[in-house]
Design a protein around this motif. Structure first.
Motif, short mmCIF file in Angstrom:
data_model
loop_
_atom_site.label_atom_id
_atom_site.label_comp_id
_atom_site.label_asym_id
_atom_site.label_seq_id
_atom_site.Cartn_x
_atom_site.Cartn_y
_atom_site.Cartn_z
N GLY A 1 0.81 -1.21 0.00
CA GLY A 1 0.00 0.00 0.00
C GLY A 1 0.84 1.26 0.00
O GLY A 1 1.90 1.33 0.64
N ALA A 2 0.36 2.28 -0.72
CA ALA A 2 1.07 3.56 -0.77
C ALA A 2 0.07 4.67 -1.09
O ALA A 2 -0.91 4.45 -1.80
CB ALA A 2 2.17 3.54 -1.83
N VAL A 3 0.34 5.84 -0.55
CA VAL A 3 -0.40 7.05 -0.91
C VAL A 3 0.58 8.00 -1.57
O VAL A 3 1.68 8.22 -1.05
CB VAL A 3 -1.04 7.72 0.33
N GLY A 4 0.21 8.51 -2.73
CA GLY A 4 1.11 9.39 -3.47
C GLY A 4 0.39 10.57 -4.09
O GLY A 4 -0.84 10.71 -3.98
N ARG A 5 1.19 11.40 -4.76
CA ARG A 5 0.66 12.58 -5.44
C ARG A 5 0.96 12.47 -6.93
O ARG A 5 2.10 12.18 -7.32
CB ARG A 5 1.28 13.85 -4.86
N VAL A 6 -0.04 12.71 -7.74
CA VAL A 6 0.14 12.70 -9.20
C VAL A 6 1.02 13.88 -9.59
O VAL A 6 0.76 15.03 -9.20
CB VAL A 6 -1.21 12.77 -9.91
N VAL A 7 2.09 13.60 -10.37
CA VAL A 7 2.95 14.68 -10.86
C VAL A 7 2.80 14.88 -12.37
O VAL A 7 3.11 15.96 -12.88
CB VAL A 7 4.43 14.42 -10.51
N GLU A 8 2.33 13.85 -13.07
CA GLU A 8 2.10 13.97 -14.51
C GLU A 8 1.04 12.95 -14.90
O GLU A 8 1.03 11.83 -14.38
CB GLU A 8 3.39 13.72 -15.30
N SER A 9 0.15 13.34 -15.81
CA SER A 9 -0.93 12.43 -16.18
C SER A 9 -1.24 12.52 -17.66
O SER A 9 -1.25 13.60 -18.25
CB SER A 9 -2.20 12.76 -15.39
N ARG A 10 -1.48 11.35 -18.23
CA ARG A 10 -2.00 11.27 -19.59
C ARG A 10 -3.30 10.47 -19.57
O ARG A 10 -3.59 9.67 -20.45
CB ARG A 10 -0.96 10.63 -20.52
N HIS A 11 -4.08 10.72 -18.53
CA HIS A 11 -5.41 10.14 -18.40
C HIS A 11 -6.36 11.22 -17.91
O HIS A 11 -6.03 11.95 -16.96
CB HIS A 11 -5.40 8.96 -17.42
N PRO A 12 -7.54 11.35 -18.49
CA PRO A 12 -8.42 12.47 -18.16
C PRO A 12 -8.95 12.46 -16.74
O PRO A 12 -9.38 13.51 -16.24
CB PRO A 12 -9.58 12.31 -19.18
#
Length: 341
Positions: free
Chosen positions: A80-91
C-alpha cells in the motif's frame, strides 16, 4: 526523504534478493535505482508520499505464499502507498491529485489509471491515515469484528496485538458497539494509551504478566465471548481457555509464527468442540466490496474523535526495511508507515 538532486524520472525501489527462512535481514533485500519510461496514453506518474508496511508482507516473501501472491525475486516489491500525481496522460487524473495504490516500496512509479484510486481532496491533509485507520487495516478491523465475530452489546471482546494498526481499531469499534474490551500488548506505554485514549477496559502486558491464561481470566472474570486473533500461539491457547460457550474467533493473523520454519501449535483445540466455538479466518482482499459501508461509518468516528490513531513514522525510502522489521521486534507503536515526500 525527497532527493531533489535526482531527476524526476529516476525511481528507487526495494527488491527481494533471497527468500528468508527466519526473521528477514538486510542481506535479503536491495535498493535498486532505475529510470522510468516516458508516459504513454492512459498512464500516470506518481510520487509516493507514504508507504505502508504490514505483517502480511512477510508471507509474500515465501515461495509458497498462502494468501497473497509471492514476491518475485529481483523485482520491485509492492504494498500500500499514498502518493501525489505529478504527470498524467489520463483524463481522470491531474497533477496534485492524491491517490492510493499498491505500488509501495518505491519512491515513484508509472502506472495505468486502473491501478490507482483517487482519494478525496481532504486526504491531502492526512494521507497516511488511508494506509491505517481509513485504509486496509481499518477495513480489516471493521469487517473482521462486525461481520465475522459479530459481537453483541455487553459481551467481552479480547484483542491480541491490541495497540497495532488493526488491533487498536478493533478495540475502539468494539467499545463503540457496547462491548467490554480486553487487549494484549507488549509494553506498558502501549497499555496506558489503550486505557487512557481508546477506552479499553483492561490491558495485559503479555511480556510481564506471567501465565497468560490466568492474566486473561483475571482481566475477564466472566469469560471471553469474542477473540480477535492477531498473534496465535500462546494467545490463541489462552483465548480458548477463557472463552465462553458459543464464543467466536475472527482469525486475522498469527504474527508470532510468521518467521518460524514450523508454525507454533496449541494443545487445547478440543475446546472448540466442547465449548461449541466458531473460529473463522478471513482475507480482507476478498471483501473490498465492504469499503463504502466501512468509510460511511468510520470517517465520522474519526472526525468526531471517537476513533483515535497512533503512527510510527519512518523517514525516507532507505528506512523501509527498518519499518518492516519493527513489526516483529516491537519498535513501533500503532501503524508503521514510511514518509517519502
Amino acid at each position: 526523504m525527497s532527493q531533489p538532486d535526482r531527476p524526476a524520472t529516476t525511481a528507487r525501489e526495494w527488491h527481494l534478493l533471497q527468500r528468508p527462512a527466519a526473521l528477514p535481514s538486510a542481506e535479503h533485500f536491495q535498493i535498486v535505482e532505475r529510470q522510468l519510461a516516458e508516459l504513454n496514453d492512459g498512464q500516470v506518474q506518481v510520487d509516493n508520499l507514504f508507504l505502508s508496511v504490514d505483517p502480511y508482507m512477510r508471507g509474500r516473501m515465501r515461495e509458497n505464499a498462502v494468501y497473497a501472491e509471492a514476491y518475485e525475486l529481483n523485482q520491485a516489491m509492492t504494498g500500500g502507498a499514498v502518493g501525489r500525481v505529478v504527470e498524467s496522460r489520463h483524463p481522470d487524473f491531474s497533477p496534485g491529485d492524491t491517490v492510493l495504490s499498491l505500488n509501495g516500496w518505491r519512491d515513484r512509479f508509472i502506472a495505468s489509471a486502473q491501478e490507482l484510486q483517487k482519494l478525496p481532496a481532504s486526504a491531502a491533509q492526512m494521507p497516511s491515515l488511508f494506509l491505517g485507520t481509513l485504509g486496509m487495516p481499518g477495513l480489516t478491523a471493521y469487517f473482521g469484528l462486525l461481520n465475522i465475530a459479530q459481537p453483541k452489546a455487553g459481551e467481552t471482546v479480547f484483542v491480541s496485538a491490541a495497540s497495532g494498526a488493526v488491533g487498536a481499531n478493533v478495540c475502539q469499534i468494539a467499545k463503540l458497539k457496547g462491548c467490554r474490551v480486553v487487549g494484549s500488548v507488549g509494553s506498558d506505554d502501549k497499555a496506558q494509551w489503550l486505557l487512557d485514549e481508546c477506552g479499553v477496559d483492561a490491558v495485559i502486558n503479555y511480556k510481564t504478566c506471567g501465565d497468560l491464561t490466568q492474566a486473561l481470566l483475571t482481566a475477564a472474570p466472566e469469560g471471553v465471548d469474542v477473540y480477535f486473533e492477531n498473534v496465535g500461539g500462546d494467545h490463541l491457547q489462552a483465548a480458548l481457555n477463557a472463552m465462553n460457550p458459543h464464543g467466536r474467533i475472527a482469525a486475522c493473523g498469527m504474527i508470532s509464527g510468521y518467521n518460524d520454519a514450523v508454525g507454533q501449535g496449541v494443545n487445547n483445540l478440543m475446546l472448540i468442540v466442547g465449548k461449541k466455538i466458531r473460529m473463522q479466518g478471513f482475507i480482507i482482499s476478498d471483501h473490498f466490496d465492504q469499503q463504502e459501508a466501512f468509510l460511511n461509518e468510520m470517517v465520522p468516528w474519526v472526525q468526531s474523535g471517537a476513533i483515535k490513531s497512533r503512527e510510527t513514522v519512518f523517514d525516507g525510502i532507505d528506512s523501509a526495511l527498518d519499518a518492516f522489521l519493527s513489526l516483529f521486534n516491537g519498535d513501533h507503536f500503532g501503524k508503521a508507515v514510511v514518509k517519502i515526500g
